[in-house]
Structure formats: C-alpha cells, structure tokens
Design an enzyme around this catalytic site. Structure first.
Site, mmCIF file in Angstrom:
data_model
loop_
_atom_site.group_PDB
_atom_site.id
_atom_site.type_symbol
_atom_site.label_atom_id
_atom_site.label_comp_id
_atom_site.label_asym_id
_atom_site.label_seq_id
_atom_site.Cartn_x
_atom_site.Cartn_y
_atom_site.Cartn_z
ATOM 1 N N LYS A 86 32.990 -6.463 66.017
ATOM 2 C CA LYS A 86 34.136 -6.905 65.210
ATOM 3 C C LYS A 86 34.328 -5.927 64.059
ATOM 4 C CE LYS A 86 35.606 -10.542 61.941
ATOM 5 N NZ LYS A 86 35.384 -11.912 61.414
ATOM 6 N N ASP A 121 39.210 -8.460 55.434
ATOM 7 C CA ASP A 121 39.663 -9.778 55.875
ATOM 8 C C ASP A 121 40.168 -10.577 54.677
ATOM 9 O OD1 ASP A 121 40.148 -12.181 57.082
ATOM 10 O OD2 ASP A 121 38.041 -12.649 57.537
ATOM 11 N N LYS A 152 42.375 -16.379 52.042
ATOM 12 C CA LYS A 152 41.105 -16.777 51.443
ATOM 13 C C LYS A 152 41.271 -16.969 49.939
ATOM 14 C CE LYS A 152 37.976 -14.346 54.638
ATOM 15 N NZ LYS A 152 37.293 -15.532 55.179
ATOM 16 N N ASP A 182 33.470 -7.121 56.666
ATOM 17 C CA ASP A 182 33.837 -7.773 57.918
ATOM 18 C C ASP A 182 33.936 -6.813 59.112
ATOM 19 O OD1 ASP A 182 34.119 -10.323 58.917
ATOM 20 O OD2 ASP A 182 36.303 -10.357 58.730
ATOM 21 N N ASP A 236 42.765 -17.008 59.460
ATOM 22 C CA ASP A 236 41.483 -16.511 58.966
ATOM 23 C C ASP A 236 40.406 -16.562 60.051
ATOM 24 O OD1 ASP A 236 39.703 -15.458 57.191
ATOM 25 O OD2 ASP A 236 39.397 -17.308 56.048
ATOM 26 N N GLU A 240 40.173 -14.782 62.663
ATOM 27 C CA GLU A 240 40.751 -13.624 63.342
ATOM 28 C C GLU A 240 39.732 -12.866 64.194
ATOM 29 O OE1 GLU A 240 39.533 -13.523 60.388
ATOM 30 O OE2 GLU A 240 38.322 -11.731 60.502
ATOM 31 N N ARG A 285 37.484 -13.790 66.351
ATOM 32 C CA ARG A 285 37.422 -14.199 67.760
ATOM 33 C C ARG A 285 38.626 -13.677 68.538
ATOM 34 N NH1 ARG A 285 36.976 -20.311 65.768
ATOM 35 N NH2 ARG A 285 36.174 -19.156 63.992
HETATM 36 N N1 BES Z 1 34.943 -12.996 58.283
HETATM 37 C C1 BES Z 1 34.962 -14.413 58.202
HETATM 38 C C2 BES Z 1 33.573 -15.027 58.303
HETATM 39 C C3 BES Z 1 32.646 -14.778 57.132
HETATM 40 C C4 BES Z 1 32.577 -15.674 56.102
HETATM 41 C C5 BES Z 1 31.806 -13.683 57.128
HETATM 42 C C6 BES Z 1 31.704 -15.464 55.056
HETATM 43 C C7 BES Z 1 30.932 -13.470 56.075
HETATM 44 C C8 BES Z 1 30.870 -14.369 55.046
HETATM 45 C C9 BES Z 1 35.804 -14.983 59.334
HETATM 46 O O1 BES Z 1 36.861 -14.193 59.735
HETATM 47 C C10 BES Z 1 36.375 -16.264 58.848
HETATM 48 O O2 BES Z 1 37.104 -16.225 57.891
HETATM 49 N N2 BES Z 1 36.051 -17.369 59.514
HETATM 50 C C11 BES Z 1 36.523 -18.647 59.122
HETATM 51 C C12 BES Z 1 36.927 -19.388 60.367
HETATM 52 C C13 BES Z 1 37.594 -20.710 60.098
HETATM 53 C C14 BES Z 1 38.935 -20.485 59.429
HETATM 54 C C15 BES Z 1 37.768 -21.446 61.398
HETATM 55 C C16 BES Z 1 35.383 -19.362 58.418
HETATM 56 O O3 BES Z 1 34.243 -19.259 58.859
HETATM 57 O O4 BES Z 1 35.644 -19.987 57.395
HETATM 58 ZN ZN ZN Z 2 36.683 -12.194 59.455
HETATM 59 MN MN MN Z 3 38.600 -14.444 58.610
#
Ligand code: BES
Ligand code: ZN
Ligand code: MN
Length: 501
Positions: A266, A271, A278, A289, A348, A350, A352
């Site tokens: 990834k 992000d 966010k 990210d 967010d 993204e 996947r």
């Molecule tokens: N890049 C983030 C995940 C992340 C969070 C990595 C904190 C490192 C530290 C990912 O893209 C994300 O934002 N995931 C969301 C998914 C949710 C919206 C279903 C998450 O985990 O909050």
């Molecule tokens: Zn992300």
């Molecule tokens: Mn994200």
C-alpha cells in the site's frame, strides 16, 4: 553519515573508543559471565572475563537484554558490558538489541570496538548497530550531534574472521534496505508524491543484479483498468503510479522456474482521508501511509545482495488520498480490475481499494505465494499496539512461515482470523461489497476480508502494519519516525524459502 562497520583481526584492533563486550545473565545466584575469547587479551589485557559481583550489584546490572555496565579496563579505556539475557533461547533479536544498546551507549561520533563472541550471529549484530544509528537529517539546518561513526568488530577467535566478514555483509545489506524504507517514510509528503516515490525506487534498483523495474503512469493504469487505484487518485492533483519490480535468482532449478513470490504494498503517500476527512491530529503522521509499498520495494532491492534463491515480484500501488474537486464521494461505486464492484461509503478506507487491484494483478501471475503489506487500519493499532503487526491469510503454512520469519527478524506478527460469518459485514445494498465494516467491530478483519476477494485461489497473506510502521520514540534499534517494519520479515522469509529448496 552512515555507520561504517569493519571486521578486523585482533592484532589490528585500533586504540580509540569504548570496547563492547557481551554478558550472559547468571543462572540462579551466580555472577554474570562475560563472553570473550582468545582475542580479548590482545584488544586490551585489562578486559574482564568475569564480572565483579559487588560491582554488578552496586550498578544493578543483571545482564538483562540491552542492559549496559561500564567498567574501567585500563587507563583511559572503558568496556561497555552489554547484557544478552539468559543463556537459553539466545534468539538473533537479543543480539540485535544488545548491539543497538552498545552503539547507543558508545556515545556520539567517533569509533568503538566490539568483541564478537564465537557463535554469535554477526549479521544480527551488524544489523542492530546499523539500525540503531539510523538518523534522518536532510531537513535540519543544524543536525544534532550524530551517532557513532565507525564500529570495528573483532572476532573472539581469529579463525572466525572470514565467516564474520560474510555475516556482517548480510546484516549491513538488510539494514541498508530498512534505511531506504525509513527514508521514504520520513520524507515529507509533498516531497514524496507518487512520481517521486516511483523515481526513488527506480534509482535504488538501477544497476542491481538480475533486478528490473517498470513504472506505470496514469494512462497505463487506465488501460489496465485499475479502478481502485484510479478511484482513490481522483481527489489528488498528483497522478498515481504503479511500480512493478522483479528479481530473478542467479540459478534456477533444473527444468523449472522455481518458487515465485509476489509482494504487494500500500503506497498512499499522504492519506488525508479524502472527503471523509481525517481530524488534524489524525492526519499528522499520514505520510507514513506508504510504508507497505516502501517495505516491499526495499525488500526486493536487497534480494540480489542476499542471494535470494526464488523469483520475487514487488508491486507498489501509489497515490495520494485527497479531497480535491474530483474526489470520490461517499456512495460512489467503482469497478475493480477483476470486474467486482465496490461501494465506497468512507473515502478514508482507501487502502483496501488500491490493494484490491494490486492483489488482482498479483493473482494473475499465478505465483506460489502473495504477501501484501499495508498500514491498513486504525483498528490494528487498537488490537495489537505499536510493536506487533497483524497477520491474516488463507494458507496456514504460509502464515506460519511468515510468523516464524517475523519472530527471527524481531518483527512480531500475531495471527488473526477471517471468519466466514463476518463476510456480511461488507455486504453492500447496491454493489458486490462495500469498503467499510461495522462501526467499532473487527475493523482490521473487515478490511482483510475485502482483500481476500481479490487474491484468487493461491496462498496469500496480509500484514496490517498500521501500528508498528512508525515509532514514537528512539529506543533499541528503532529511531523515532518510520521503522521500515516488514522489510526484515520479508527478507527472512525469502531467505528461508531459498534455503528450503
Ligand atoms: N491509513 C489509515 C489507517 C491508519 C490509521 C494507519 C492510523 C496508521 C495509523 C487507513 O487508510 C484508514 O484511514 N482506515 C480507516 C478505515 C475506516 C474508515 C473504515 C480507519 O482505520 O479508521
Ligand atoms: Zn490509509
Ligand atoms: Mn485512510
């Protein structure tokens, strides 16, 4: 400046700097025993073979892993005795941590000597020393005092010298790959946009033996129908990139191509969350990210030097996730490379989406194993914290091999389930699936579940490294910032696979 490590015979040992020695914890009530050998006397006749129990007690030294006791050995010369813990289960990571403790204790700048006990893993020692002295200073006008600059390793027995030299070269190659990944992660996001990421990878791979790289631009990504990568890239003014790198071993088995492993990373260079924006706080570390993409490319870059004996392909899915005027909107549906449709309810989620296409491409190559690495979910951090990665997969031998590789590499991974009864968490009202699960329920599993629909029939494993990709402090062999987590596990796995055939 990068730490320079040299291996010398005892007779050539230089004068300056502290001398590193290793000590095993006493079994029961005894005194910590120092691990030296015939060379020690030539390095300095004052080096102890046994520690003074009273002094250990006074200093609270019990030879715990990474604990350091400074002792005077001769006028102006000190030994730093570093604990290795108990004599049983002397895993390589203990040596990594001990070497890190020594180089940190040896102070700033200058040089130091370390006596390497017979049988100690030289690769782990070199790796720990290099990793602990990693710094990221290109953006500082006045870099703070730097770490140790030169480390001389003296084999305890002169006959170990050649083997130690080979071991050190392996450790240095691995640590150098980790440093490459850390540099990519630590670089500010506007200076490491998708095209810059691709260029830096291409530059690193250039000239490496049996290693090649291709960069797909936006047009190619469109013509390859990578709907997930394009969907995420829509909100950004920077075009996406796909980096496709491959490595061929020097010799292939008689009449066959041998095992083939495809790595997928990834690579969200920043992000923001997209329209599902966010919080300011949540965004501060989101240059991290792209850690998965950095890890797979860094690992591939070290394959030649480490004489990996299997074919490796690495695919990085690289884009920003931004809320620009053309951004993907919650409720949008797109078609991924393999024809399946995904409803995006949270922009967010993204990672996947881009991985879906990366995994489809990987499965089309019909490899023997696919391993993806991603900072995928905040839920991973909640479940396992910042030191342990989450390990998913559809093939127990593969997940077990990766877990074992992670253990040896000092990158612990914990197995997670993909229960069929949670499949409905990603059911969509309008499309084949949606990109979110249920709020507050098994978020890492929902994400992995979506990925599993794009991997085809073969063995696949997924490393969610959201927590361990970044360290909040400098300690042990980590430096505050990007950790390069995953690089050493992948290399350990590939090396083990090579040994096994
Ligand atoms: N890049 C983030 C995940 C992340 C969070 C990595 C904190 C490192 C530290 C990912 O893209 C994300 O934002 N995931 C969301 C998914 C949710 C919206 C279903 C998450 O985990 O909050
Ligand atoms: Zn992300
Ligand atoms: Mn994200």
């Amino acid at each position: 400046m990068t730490l320079v490590i040299e291996v010398l015979g005892a007779s050539l040992a230089p004068e300056g700097g502290p001398i590193g020695l290793f000590a095993l914890a006493p079994e029961g009530e005894g005194t910590s025993s120092v691990q030296t050998g015939p060379s020690a006397e030539q390095v300095d006749p004052g080096l102890p073979a046994q520690l003074d129990a009273a002094e250990c007690a006074r200093e609270g030294f019990a030879a715990k892993v990474g604990q350091v006791l400074r002792v005077s050995v001769s006028p102006g010369r000190r030994a730093h005795v570093v604990g290795l813990g108990e004599p049983d289960r002397l895993e390589p990571d203990r040596y990594r941590r001990a070497a890190a403790a020594f180089v940190r204790s040896a102070g700033q700048g200058g040089e130091a000597t370390m006596i390497v006990p017979s049988g100690a893993p030289g690769a782990a020692l070199a790796e720990g020393a290099m990793l602990a002295t990693y710094r990221f200073d290109p953006y500082r006008s006045q870099p703070p005092p730097g770490p140790l600059e030169r480390l001389v390793l003296v084999p305890a027995s002169p006959e170990d010298e050649a083997a130690l030299r080979d071991e050190v070269a392996l450790g240095v190659a691995r640590a150098d790959a980790v440093a490459f990944a850390r540099d990519l992660v630590n670089t500010p996001p506007s200076d490491l946009d998708p095209s810059e990421f691709a260029d830096r990878v291409a530059e690193r791979l250039a000239g490496r033996a049996r290693t090649s790289v291709e960069i797909w631009d936006r047009d190619r990504i469109v013509s390859e129908r990578l709907g997930g990568l394009l969907a995420v890239a829509r909100g950004s003014s920077e075009p996406p990139r796909l980096v496709l790198a491959s490595y061929e071993p020097a010799s292939l088995p008689e009449g066959g191509a041998g095992p083939h492993v495809v790595l997928v990373g990834k690579g969200i260079t920043f992000d923001s969350g997209g329209l599902s924006l966010k919080t300011p706080e949540g965004m501060t570390t989101m240059k991290t990210d792209m850690s998965g993409a950095a890890a797979v490319m860094a690992a591939l870059s070290a394959c030649a030097e480490l004489s990996v004996g299997v074919r490796v392909t690495a695919i990085a899915m690289v884009t920003e996730n931004m809320p620009g005027p053309s951004a993907l909107k919650p409720g949008d549906v797109f078609r991924a490379r393999n024809g399946k449709t995904i409803e995006v309810l949270n922009t967010d989620a993204e990672g996947r989406l881009v991985l879906a296409d990366g995994l489809s491409l990987a499965s089309e190559l019909e490899p023997d194993a696919i391993v993806d690495v991603a900072t995928l979910t905040g839920a991973q951090v909640v479940a396992l914290g910042r030191s342990i990665g989450a390990l998913f997969g559809n093939d127990p031998p593969l997940t077990e091999a990766l877990r074992e590789a992670g253990r040896r590499a000092g990158e612990p991974l914990w197995p997670m389930p993909l229960p069929e009864e949670y499949a409905e968490h990603i059911d969509s009202d309008v499309a084949d699936m949606k990109n979110t699960g249920r709020t507050g329920e098994a978020g890492s599993i929902a994400a992995a579940m979506l990925l599993s629909r794009f991997v085809g029939e073969g063995p696949w494993a997924h490393l969610d490294i959201a927590g361990p990709a970044r360290s909040a402090e400098s300690s042990g062999y980590l430096t505050k910032g990007g950790t390069g987590f995953g690089v050493r596990t992948l290399l350990e796995y590939l090396q083990e696979l090579s040994a096994g055939r």
